[in-house]
Design a protein around this motif. Structure first.
Motif, PDB file in Angstrom:
ATOM      1  N   LEU A   6       0.598  -0.999  -0.310  1.00  0.00           N
ATOM      2  CA  LEU A   6       0.083  -0.070  -0.525  1.00  0.00           C
ATOM      3  C   LEU A   6       1.132   1.652  -0.284  1.00  0.00           C
ATOM      4  O   LEU A   6       1.688   1.174   0.479  1.00  0.00           O
ATOM      5  CB  LEU A   6      -0.705   0.038   1.102  1.00  0.00           C
ATOM      6  N   PRO A   8       0.917   4.836   1.102  1.00  0.00           N
ATOM      7  CA  PRO A   8      -0.450   6.059   1.821  1.00  0.00           C
ATOM      8  C   PRO A   8       0.014   7.310   1.177  1.00  0.00           C
ATOM      9  O   PRO A   8      -1.021   7.723   1.005  1.00  0.00           O
ATOM     10  CB  PRO A   8       0.482   5.729   3.580  1.00  0.00           C
ATOM     11  N   SER A   9       1.319   7.401   0.432  1.00  0.00           N
ATOM     12  CA  SER A   9       1.241   9.127  -0.239  1.00  0.00           C
ATOM     13  C   SER A   9       0.711   9.364  -1.056  1.00  0.00           C
ATOM     14  O   SER A   9       0.877  10.054  -1.700  1.00  0.00           O
ATOM     15  CB  SER A   9       2.618   9.412   0.263  1.00  0.00           C
ATOM     16  N   SER A  10      -0.216   7.760  -1.871  1.00  0.00           N
ATOM     17  CA  SER A  10      -0.920   8.029  -3.041  1.00  0.00           C
ATOM     18  C   SER A  10      -1.946   9.131  -3.135  1.00  0.00           C
ATOM     19  O   SER A  10      -2.826   9.016  -1.403  1.00  0.00           O
ATOM     20  CB  SER A  10      -0.973   7.025  -3.907  1.00  0.00           C
ATOM     21  N   GLY A  11      -3.156   9.246  -3.679  1.00  0.00           N
ATOM     22  CA  GLY A  11      -3.561   9.940  -3.816  1.00  0.00           C
ATOM     23  C   GLY A  11      -4.956   9.756  -3.423  1.00  0.00           C
ATOM     24  O   GLY A  11      -5.789   9.764  -2.610  1.00  0.00           O
ATOM     25  N   THR A  12      -5.032   8.059  -3.653  1.00  0.00           N
ATOM     26  CA  THR A  12      -5.840   7.115  -3.300  1.00  0.00           C
ATOM     27  C   THR A  12      -6.195   6.354  -1.981  1.00  0.00           C
ATOM     28  O   THR A  12      -5.168   6.463  -1.280  1.00  0.00           O
ATOM     29  CB  THR A  12      -6.034   5.742  -4.613  1.00  0.00           C
ATOM     30  N   PRO A  13      -7.367   7.233  -1.454  1.00  0.00           N
ATOM     31  CA  PRO A  13      -7.942   6.318  -0.058  1.00  0.00           C
ATOM     32  C   PRO A  13      -6.864   5.089  -0.235  1.00  0.00           C
ATOM     33  O   PRO A  13      -7.412   3.965  -1.206  1.00  0.00           O
ATOM     34  CB  PRO A  13      -9.008   6.982  -0.065  1.00  0.00           C
ATOM     35  N   LEU A  14      -6.121   4.349   1.286  1.00  0.00           N
ATOM     36  CA  LEU A  14      -6.057   3.403   1.706  1.00  0.00           C
ATOM     37  C   LEU A  14      -6.804   1.925   1.768  1.00  0.00           C
ATOM     38  O   LEU A  14      -6.378   1.062   0.822  1.00  0.00           O
ATOM     39  CB  LEU A  14      -5.470   3.617   3.028  1.00  0.00           C
ATOM     40  N   TYR A  15      -8.171   2.181   1.813  1.00  0.00           N
ATOM     41  CA  TYR A  15      -9.358   1.220   1.287  1.00  0.00           C
ATOM     42  C   TYR A  15      -9.229  -0.014   0.143  1.00  0.00           C
ATOM     43  O   TYR A  15      -9.958  -0.473   0.277  1.00  0.00           O
ATOM     44  CB  TYR A  15     -10.049   1.484   2.051  1.00  0.00           C
ATOM     45  N   LEU A  16      -9.173   2.231  -0.896  1.00  0.00           N
ATOM     46  CA  LEU A  16      -9.452   1.816  -1.944  1.00  0.00           C
ATOM     47  C   LEU A  16      -7.947   1.140  -2.811  1.00  0.00           C
ATOM     48  O   LEU A  16      -8.027  -0.004  -3.744  1.00  0.00           O
ATOM     49  CB  LEU A  16      -9.578   2.741  -3.025  1.00  0.00           C
ATOM     50  N   ILE A  49      -2.180  -0.792   9.162  1.00  0.00           N
ATOM     51  CA  ILE A  49      -3.206  -0.024   8.799  1.00  0.00           C
ATOM     52  C   ILE A  49      -4.207   0.784  10.056  1.00  0.00           C
ATOM     53  O   ILE A  49      -4.465  -0.266  10.480  1.00  0.00           O
ATOM     54  CB  ILE A  49      -3.663   0.093   7.362  1.00  0.00           C
ATOM     55  N   ASN A  52     -10.187   0.686  10.821  1.00  0.00           N
ATOM     56  CA  ASN A  52     -11.412   0.800   9.754  1.00  0.00           C
ATOM     57  C   ASN A  52     -11.689   0.656   8.515  1.00  0.00           C
ATOM     58  O   ASN A  52     -12.155   0.226   8.022  1.00  0.00           O
ATOM     59  CB  ASN A  52     -11.633   1.982  10.224  1.00  0.00           C
ATOM     60  N   VAL A  55     -11.891  -2.644   7.545  1.00  0.00           N
ATOM     61  CA  VAL A  55     -13.368  -3.092   7.652  1.00  0.00           C
ATOM     62  C   VAL A  55     -14.188  -2.742   6.457  1.00  0.00           C
ATOM     63  O   VAL A  55     -14.973  -3.543   5.918  1.00  0.00           O
ATOM     64  CB  VAL A  55     -14.389  -2.387   9.041  1.00  0.00           C
ATOM     65  N   ARG A  56     -13.699  -1.219   6.127  1.00  0.00           N
ATOM     66  CA  ARG A  56     -14.549  -0.600   4.712  1.00  0.00           C
ATOM     67  C   ARG A  56     -14.437  -1.523   3.281  1.00  0.00           C
ATOM     68  O   ARG A  56     -15.024  -1.135   2.482  1.00  0.00           O
ATOM     69  CB  ARG A  56     -13.620   0.356   4.787  1.00  0.00           C
ATOM     70  N   ARG A  59     -15.765  -4.575   3.913  1.00  0.00           N
ATOM     71  CA  ARG A  59     -17.492  -4.045   3.894  1.00  0.00           C
ATOM     72  C   ARG A  59     -18.156  -3.669   2.350  1.00  0.00           C
ATOM     73  O   ARG A  59     -18.679  -4.667   1.389  1.00  0.00           O
ATOM     74  CB  ARG A  59     -17.945  -2.843   4.159  1.00  0.00           C
TER      75      ARG A  59
ATOM     76  N   ILE B 184      -1.507   0.696  16.187  1.00  0.00           N
ATOM     77  CA  ILE B 184      -3.131  -0.200  15.707  1.00  0.00           C
ATOM     78  C   ILE B 184      -3.301  -1.572  16.895  1.00  0.00           C
ATOM     79  O   ILE B 184      -4.158  -1.728  16.336  1.00  0.00           O
ATOM     80  CB  ILE B 184      -2.367  -1.305  14.855  1.00  0.00           C
ATOM     81  N   GLU B 205      -1.587   9.157   7.635  1.00  0.00           N
ATOM     82  CA  GLU B 205      -2.640   8.154   6.317  1.00  0.00           C
ATOM     83  C   GLU B 205      -2.713   7.006   6.935  1.00  0.00           C
ATOM     84  O   GLU B 205      -3.625   5.994   6.842  1.00  0.00           O
ATOM     85  CB  GLU B 205      -1.658   8.824   4.712  1.00  0.00           C
ATOM     86  N   ARG B 206      -1.317   6.313   7.093  1.00  0.00           N
ATOM     87  CA  ARG B 206      -0.956   4.396   7.236  1.00  0.00           C
ATOM     88  C   ARG B 206      -2.933   4.358   8.519  1.00  0.00           C
ATOM     89  O   ARG B 206      -3.285   3.212   8.174  1.00  0.00           O
ATOM     90  CB  ARG B 206       0.007   4.258   7.225  1.00  0.00           C
ATOM     91  N   LYS B 229     -10.032  13.368   2.300  1.00  0.00           N
ATOM     92  CA  LYS B 229      -9.711  13.340   0.797  1.00  0.00           C
ATOM     93  C   LYS B 229     -10.185  13.552  -0.377  1.00  0.00           C
ATOM     94  O   LYS B 229      -9.469  13.690  -1.607  1.00  0.00           O
ATOM     95  CB  LYS B 229      -8.514  11.872   0.962  1.00  0.00           C
ATOM     96  N   PRO B 288      -7.031  13.537  -7.039  1.00  0.00           N
ATOM     97  CA  PRO B 288      -7.282  13.336  -5.595  1.00  0.00           C
ATOM     98  C   PRO B 288      -5.941  13.912  -5.471  1.00  0.00           C
ATOM     99  O   PRO B 288      -5.083  13.327  -5.846  1.00  0.00           O
ATOM    100  CB  PRO B 288      -7.124  11.864  -5.229  1.00  0.00           C
ATOM    101  N   ALA B 289      -5.831  14.829  -3.999  1.00  0.00           N
ATOM    102  CA  ALA B 289      -5.011  15.445  -4.336  1.00  0.00           C
ATOM    103  C   ALA B 289      -4.420  14.217  -2.952  1.00  0.00           C
ATOM    104  O   ALA B 289      -5.369  14.260  -2.252  1.00  0.00           O
ATOM    105  CB  ALA B 289      -4.694  16.935  -3.092  1.00  0.00           C
TER     106      ALA B 289
END
Lengths: 134, 314
Positions: A6, A8-16, A49, A52, A55-56, A59, B184, B205-206, B229, B288-289
């Motif tokens: 994963l 973390p610093s990309s724009g895409t949320p981690l859950y995605l 991570i 939650n 979980v997302r 889900r 965690i 973020e993590r 985000k 996305p930024a």
């Protein structure tokens, strides 16, 4: 399961990112039908991570009908999910017979390709119109 | 976005801060700060040095009394009920304040006497995991080992609230990972709450699910991380003619660039795309930024440091 990376610093949320990774693993058969996914806690601790986030992702997999949540026992990949690679294998003979029949009409390779692309484009437009109406 | 409330029982609140202000001389260290942290959350606090993060955390610990406004931890005033509140908090700062003359095992004994809920088995397990020699004098430990010991001390009484103030500053990646794992574990173990400040945005973020951003004592952002985000976009713009002035874009938080090429970080819902086109600009990329870009945008958008155009567009 292949190691999950994963960013973390990309724009895409981690859950995605996690969701896409799991979907891909299930579609390619790296995670098999009926297999149990790691618990939320284990996944969160392994990937470091937020639980939650896990979980997302779980889900959304459930919403898309890819996994089932069995209370008290965990998250399982649905039996009915056919790996994409298996689907591709099924598609091959269908396509072969279609191309055979088109060739028997004396169509050239270029014409067959154009027909195929045309048909796909028409379907795409029809789908988008339906979506817009909905 | 708001419908997910997993791993959280009811709407229990761990921390509630209301209209908290604090001045040091003429400087406002905290300016009318209000927020709540539900139990079971990891609340990430970001901001530049001097933004007010440590000042805020010291109020939560009851080290400082609220000048105006109120601070409640588990519904209690940490200044009025210090022993009750501190007994339920684990705290680690950038410089863990450990007695250098003690041995590691002596510190664990000492802390056991201090915290009624100290879990010696857990403390021993952590000590082993962190590779700390029980017979070592604390002052002989490396900075990384001291940080691990500080983390052990903050964790082994299984606090309901773990407060970490820049815990990973100046530490190597392995110790940083230990700290993140501790965060965690704290939330997965018993649904306990974590508030931690960091300037390392990828750490925030993590592990965080909630983000708060302080800037010059003011709370700029406070929302679920995913929402933050989703709400921010980065637009790369190209204009037909070079511009000497930054383009005015409604919904922009920060605009940077020169000539024909400009970048806008803005609010996803209110960026006025048709106006950009009318202005002779085309959108080359709309994505996305990153948290980094969001942070910088909000920091630069301060009236004190930004150009006047930024106020004009807002």
């Amino acid at each position: 399961m292949t190691p999950i990376r994963l960013n973390p610093s990309s724009g895409t949320p981690l859950y995605l990112q996690l969701l896409e990774h799991l979907k891909h693993s299930i579609e390619t058969g790296a995670i098999r039908a009926g297999e149990q996914l790691p618990s939320v806690r284990k996944m969160a601790e392994d990937l470091v991570i937020n639980p939650n986030t896990v979980v997302r992702a779980y889900r959304d997999l459930e919403r898309d009908g890819i996994v089932v949540l069995k209370h008290g026992s965990g998250v399982f990949v649905r039996g009915s999910v056919v790996p994409r690679t298996d689907l591709m294998k099924k598609a091959e003979p269908i396509l072969r017979s279609a191309v055979d029949r088109l060739e028997s009409l004396d169509l050239t390779e270029e014409e067959i390709r154009r027909l195929m692309e045309n048909e796909l484009a028409l379907r795409r437009t029809a789908k988008q119109t339906r979506k817009r109406r909905a | 976005m708001r419908e997910h409330e997993p791993l959280e029982s009811a709407s229990e609140i761990a921390v509630a801060v209301n209209h908290l202000s604090r001045s040091f001389g003429s400087r406002k260290a905290l300016n009318d700060v209000s927020f709540t942290v539900p139990r079971g959350r990891v609340f990430g606090l970001v901001g530049e040095n001097g933004a007010g993060k440590s000042t805020l955390i010291k109020h939560l610990l009851g080290l400082w009394r609220a000048e105006t406004g109120t601070v409640r931890v588990f519904g209690l005033d940490p200044v009025a009920a210090p022993t009750t509140v501190l007994g339920r908090i684990g705290y680690l700062s950038e410089q863990p304040d450990l007695p250098g003359w003690m041995r590691v095992d002596e510190l664990l004994q000492y802390l056991q006497a201090f915290y009624p809920r100290w879990d010696m088995d857990y403390a021993e397990a952590l000590r082993e995991q962190f590779g700390l020699d029980p017979a070592a004098r604390i002052k002989t430990l490396s900075k990384g080992q001291q940080a691990k010991l500080g983390l052990l001390a903050a964790q082994a009484h299984r606090p309901e609230l773990l407060l970490l103030d820049e815990p990973s500053s100046g530490l190597d990646p392995i110790v940083r990972r230990d700290i993140l794992e501790a965060i965690i574990r704290t939330v997965t173990d018993e649904g306990h709450t974590v508030i931690f400040s960091s300037h390392l945005l990828d750490e925030i973020e993590r592990v965080s699910d909630h983000l708060a951003m302080l800037h010059e004592g003011t709370l700029r952002l406070c929302a679920p991380l995913d929402e933050v985000k989703m709400r921010h976009r980065r637009l790369s713009l190209r204009f037909e003619r070079p511009r000497t002035e930054p383009p005015r874009v409604r919904g922009a938080i920060a605009v940077s660039g020169a000539g024909r090429a400009w970048t806008v970080i803005g609010d996803a819902a209110s960026i006025d795309r048709p106006a950009i086109a009318r202005d002779g600009g085309s959108v080359l990329d709309d994505s996305p930024a990153s948290l980094d870009e969001i942070f910088v945008a909000h920091t630069e958008a301060s009236p004190a440091t930004a150009g006047s155009h930024l106020r004009a567009v807002n």
